[in-house]
Design a protein around this motif. Structure first.
Motif, PDB file in Angstrom:
ATOM      1  N   SER A  69      -2.707  -4.109  -8.144  1.00  0.00           N
ATOM      2  CA  SER A  69      -2.986  -3.035  -7.198  1.00  0.00           C
ATOM      3  C   SER A  69      -1.834  -2.039  -7.176  1.00  0.00           C
ATOM      4  O   SER A  69      -0.666  -2.398  -7.310  1.00  0.00           O
ATOM      5  CB  SER A  69      -3.202  -3.617  -5.803  1.00  0.00           C
ATOM      6  OG  SER A  69      -3.302  -2.588  -4.857  1.00  0.00           O
ATOM      7  N   GLU A  70      -2.159  -0.796  -6.981  1.00  0.00           N
ATOM      8  CA  GLU A  70      -1.140   0.249  -6.904  1.00  0.00           C
ATOM      9  C   GLU A  70      -0.571   0.384  -5.494  1.00  0.00           C
ATOM     10  O   GLU A  70       0.445   1.028  -5.294  1.00  0.00           O
ATOM     11  CB  GLU A  70      -1.737   1.588  -7.350  1.00  0.00           C
ATOM     12  CG  GLU A  70      -2.157   1.619  -8.808  1.00  0.00           C
ATOM     13  CD  GLU A  70      -0.973   1.431  -9.746  1.00  0.00           C
ATOM     14  OE1 GLU A  70       0.126   1.923  -9.440  1.00  0.00           O
ATOM     15  OE2 GLU A  70      -1.149   0.776 -10.792  1.00  0.00           O
ATOM     16  N   GLU A  71      -1.248  -0.217  -4.517  1.00  0.00           N
ATOM     17  CA  GLU A  71      -0.798  -0.118  -3.126  1.00  0.00           C
ATOM     18  C   GLU A  71       0.386  -1.027  -2.875  1.00  0.00           C
ATOM     19  O   GLU A  71       0.537  -2.073  -3.507  1.00  0.00           O
ATOM     20  CB  GLU A  71      -1.932  -0.522  -2.172  1.00  0.00           C
ATOM     21  CG  GLU A  71      -3.173   0.316  -2.268  1.00  0.00           C
ATOM     22  CD  GLU A  71      -4.269  -0.230  -1.366  1.00  0.00           C
ATOM     23  OE1 GLU A  71      -4.033  -1.203  -0.635  1.00  0.00           O
ATOM     24  OE2 GLU A  71      -5.369   0.321  -1.417  1.00  0.00           O
ATOM     25  N   SER A  72       1.171  -0.666  -1.897  1.00  0.00           N
ATOM     26  CA  SER A  72       2.283  -1.505  -1.467  1.00  0.00           C
ATOM     27  C   SER A  72       1.813  -2.345  -0.285  1.00  0.00           C
ATOM     28  O   SER A  72       1.357  -1.804   0.728  1.00  0.00           O
ATOM     29  CB  SER A  72       3.470  -0.630  -1.060  1.00  0.00           C
ATOM     30  OG  SER A  72       4.513  -1.438  -0.603  1.00  0.00           O
ATOM     31  N   THR A  73       1.870  -3.658  -0.423  1.00  0.00           N
ATOM     32  CA  THR A  73       1.419  -4.559   0.634  1.00  0.00           C
ATOM     33  C   THR A  73       2.539  -5.516   0.999  1.00  0.00           C
ATOM     34  O   THR A  73       3.433  -5.783   0.200  1.00  0.00           O
ATOM     35  CB  THR A  73       0.193  -5.375   0.186  1.00  0.00           C
ATOM     36  OG1 THR A  73       0.533  -6.094  -0.979  1.00  0.00           O
ATOM     37  CG2 THR A  73      -0.995  -4.476  -0.079  1.00  0.00           C
ATOM     38  N   SER A  74       2.456  -6.022   2.199  1.00  0.00           N
ATOM     39  CA  SER A  74       3.453  -7.005   2.630  1.00  0.00           C
ATOM     40  C   SER A  74       3.031  -8.387   2.135  1.00  0.00           C
ATOM     41  O   SER A  74       1.854  -8.667   1.931  1.00  0.00           O
ATOM     42  CB  SER A  74       3.589  -7.006   4.148  1.00  0.00           C
ATOM     43  OG  SER A  74       2.377  -7.399   4.742  1.00  0.00           O
ATOM     44  N   TYR A  75       4.021  -9.223   1.944  1.00  0.00           N
ATOM     45  CA  TYR A  75       3.733 -10.580   1.488  1.00  0.00           C
ATOM     46  C   TYR A  75       3.282 -11.403   2.672  1.00  0.00           C
ATOM     47  O   TYR A  75       3.884 -11.382   3.730  1.00  0.00           O
ATOM     48  CB  TYR A  75       4.975 -11.202   0.848  1.00  0.00           C
ATOM     49  CG  TYR A  75       4.705 -12.573   0.287  1.00  0.00           C
ATOM     50  CD1 TYR A  75       4.044 -12.710  -0.916  1.00  0.00           C
ATOM     51  CD2 TYR A  75       5.084 -13.711   0.971  1.00  0.00           C
ATOM     52  CE1 TYR A  75       3.773 -13.957  -1.437  1.00  0.00           C
ATOM     53  CE2 TYR A  75       4.816 -14.963   0.461  1.00  0.00           C
ATOM     54  CZ  TYR A  75       4.171 -15.077  -0.743  1.00  0.00           C
ATOM     55  OH  TYR A  75       3.897 -16.325  -1.240  1.00  0.00           O
ATOM     56  N   GLY A  76       2.223 -12.153   2.504  1.00  0.00           N
ATOM     57  CA  GLY A  76       1.714 -12.983   3.592  1.00  0.00           C
ATOM     58  C   GLY A  76       1.053 -14.219   3.036  1.00  0.00           C
ATOM     59  O   GLY A  76       1.158 -14.543   1.864  1.00  0.00           O
TER      60      GLY A  76
END
Length: 127
Positions: A89-96
């Motif tokens: 994915s090109e989006e920046s997501t938080s690790y969870g």
């Protein structure tokens, strides 16, 4: 060249580590499920009666560890595919998603404490 190859390779190595851990847990569960054979020979050589409750406890704990190993593989596979999707994915997501890891670690600690008490009880019963 595969984009973000190092991230994908790290994700795969983590997945394989989870699978190795699951195989080890399942092997230990199988060994524990067959622990009653060892208890039979030890109590027989000590000329004591064989407690049925402890045999059932080792069988149930072995089965639980076998199922727990299968769950580890299931959760590791889900985590692998989730991380694979996030890497591409090109989006920046938080690790969870650490709930299952905490649940599995807590379960392993509970099993370890039970085994310590169980083996200590067997040792004291033989004396």
């Amino acid at each position: 060249m595969i984009p973000r190859f190092t991230d994908h390779a790290a994700n795969e190595r983590t997945y394989l580590a989870w699978v190795r851990t699951a195989i080890a847990v399942m092997a230990f569960g199988f060994l524990l499920e067959r622990f009653d054979i060892f208890l039979y020979y030890v109590t027989r050589s000590a000329s004591q009666t064989h407690p049925v409750l402890h045999v059932r406890a080792s069988e149930w704990l072995g089965l639980i560890l076998l199922l727990f190993g299968a769950l580890i593989i299931l959760f590791a596979t889900l985590r692998f595919y989730r991380n694979r999707t996030l890497i591409t994915s090109e989006e920046s997501t938080s690790y969870g998603g650490t709930f299952f890891e905490r649940l599995m670690a807590s379960s392993l600690i509970a099993v370890a404490v039970f085994l310590i008490v169980y083996v200590a009880d067997e040792i004291f019963a033989l004396n």
